[in-house]
Design an enzyme around this catalytic site. Structure first.
Site, PDB file in Angstrom:
ATOM      1  N   ARG A 233       0.776  -1.308   0.068  1.00  0.00           N
ATOM      2  CA  ARG A 233      -0.069   0.009   0.137  1.00  0.00           C
ATOM      3  C   ARG A 233       0.693   1.406  -0.100  1.00  0.00           C
ATOM      4  NH1 ARG A 233      -2.175  -2.897   4.116  1.00  0.00           N
ATOM      5  NH2 ARG A 233      -2.378  -1.371   5.701  1.00  0.00           N
ATOM      6  N   CYS A 237       1.009   4.215  -2.723  1.00  0.00           N
ATOM      7  CA  CYS A 237       1.015   5.830  -2.426  1.00  0.00           C
ATOM      8  C   CYS A 237       2.129   6.459  -3.136  1.00  0.00           C
ATOM      9  CB  CYS A 237       1.147   6.031  -1.035  1.00  0.00           C
ATOM     10  SG  CYS A 237      -0.330   5.875  -0.140  1.00  0.00           S
TER      11      CYS A 237
END
Lengths: 282, 113
Positions: A233, A237
């Site tokens: 994750r 980002c």
């Protein structure tokens, strides 16, 4: 020629200055972050930080509750259990590498390995076990293999509190993680903290932004029926920020995970909670 | 002069991507591969897609005109000059948008209701 001590000392001081501000004690960093989020999000109970985006959206909260068994129904836990208990060629298993077969260990990861002088995440510990037993390593960024295994191990620590330790020897690693989280970079000129501290609770592309505290309590989530690790994750980002992401399992991302998980100390570990699909960018 | 050249060139059947590919201002505001301003800012009703995004302030025409075009252009080019802590990207300084796109976005914002 031998450098006079005074010159060496000046050189070391210059290096420290270039390296950024002095090391901040981990406790003080966490206390400061806790105070900032409490002040910015007064209506949100700190225990709810673990809900991520859903903490700020009633519909997402309902979906999160309805999808409480996402890790089971998606088949992720079963795949992880199979890998965890699979016998190696030498007869051992992944479970045999960890105390108590891996029960109630997840809350203490990542941890600092004084012998290796680096941070070890649950994923890197699993690969260390495979390496020790002459088994092929798992791709740390792969949700189907490593993600499923870590989701299963975390399910063995359901309701455990996050309890990551930062001994004095690990302060530099912790601080590198902190700096990575708070330094602006990439084409968008964002830091992770731009969204998850400064913008926590606000919406970006319709989705509420999760607060920095709590992210480490949900280090594996189920999204679109697959396990997605915290580092995967973070890498997403970084791509949004216009940064070439660090490799999963790199010291940079391990230190970042160390920092983030330490911020969640005392919160209840979330074993593979459901998360909504992310909007795609470009 | 530039427009006249484009018309002449297009009439002559020449391929001129610059003429053909000028991105409309609203697209600059909305497209993820352009400004993607919609990810953070709400527009006045009827001016573009509705959103609940609020990482940046809602944009109102009166405030845009109060700032004026030169200031708006500066803010889009590099908002950190006026506000170092802002999370708004420096669209010009980091070449996310080119100068002509920034001009069109400035005009679009300045004309908001």
């Amino acid at each position: 020629m031998r450098c006079p001590d005074r010159i060496l000392a000046a050189f070391a001081l210059a290096l420290l200055t270039l390296a950024g501000p002095a090391l901040a004690a981990a406790d003080a960093v966490r206390a400061e972050m806790t105070a900032k989020l409490k002040s910015d999000l007064p209506s949100l109970a700190p225990a709810d930080y673990v809900l991520g985006s859903a903490a700020f959206d009633a519909d997402l909260r309902s979906q999160l509750a309805e999808s409480a068994n996402a890790a089971t129904t998606s088949g992720v836990l079963e795949a992880g259990r199979a890998a965890w208990t699979r016998k190696f060629k030498n007869g051992r298993t992944l479970a045999s590498c960890f105390p108590n077969g891996g029960r109630r260990i997840a809350g203490a990861y990542p941890q600092y390995d004084a012998r290796l002088k680096r941070v070890v995440t649950l994923e890197t510990a699993i690969n260390q076990c495979l390496k020790t037993n002459a088994e092929p390593l798992l791709d740390i960024d792969d949700g189907k293999s490593m993600g499923a295994v870590t989701a299963y191990v975390r399910s063995l620590s359901q309701n455990q509190k996050v309890a990551v330790r930062v001994p004095a020897a690990a302060e530099a690693s912790f601080d590198q993680g902190r700096r990575l989280y708070t330094t602006r970079m990439g084409q968008q000129n964002w830091a992770c903290a731009s969204c998850h501290v400064q913008g926590a609770g606000k919406r970006y592309a319709e989705q509420p932004l999760s607060p920095a505290i709590g992210q480490g309590a949900s280090s594996v989530v189920i999204r679109g029926g697959q396990a997605v690790t915290l580092q995967a994750r973070v890498r997403e980002c970084l791509e949004r920020m216009g940064v070439a992401p660090f490799a999963a399992g790199s010291d940079e991302l391990n230190n970042l995970e160390y920092y983030l998980t330490y911020l969640s100390n005392g919160l209840t570990l979330q074993a593979s909670p459901w998360r909504a699909a992310r909007a795609t960018r470009g | 002069m530039r427009i006249a050249s484009c018309i002449l060139a297009c009439a002559a059947g020449m391929a001129l991507p610059v003429c053909a590919q000028q991105t409309p201002a609203l697209d600059l505001f909305v497209r993820p591969d352009k400004g993607y301003c919609i990810a953070c800012h709400q527009l006045p009703a009827g001016s573009g897609p509705a959103t609940r995004s609020d990482l940046g302030p809602a944009l109102a025409g009166s405030r845009m005109r109060e700032l004026g075009k030169p200031k708006l252009r500066e803010l889009i080019t590099d908002p950190t000059v006026a506000k170092p802590t802002t999370v708004m990207p420096p669209y010009g300084r980091h070449r996310i948008l080119d100068a002509r796109e920034i001009d069109r976005l400035t005009d679009f914002l300045h004309a908001l209701p």
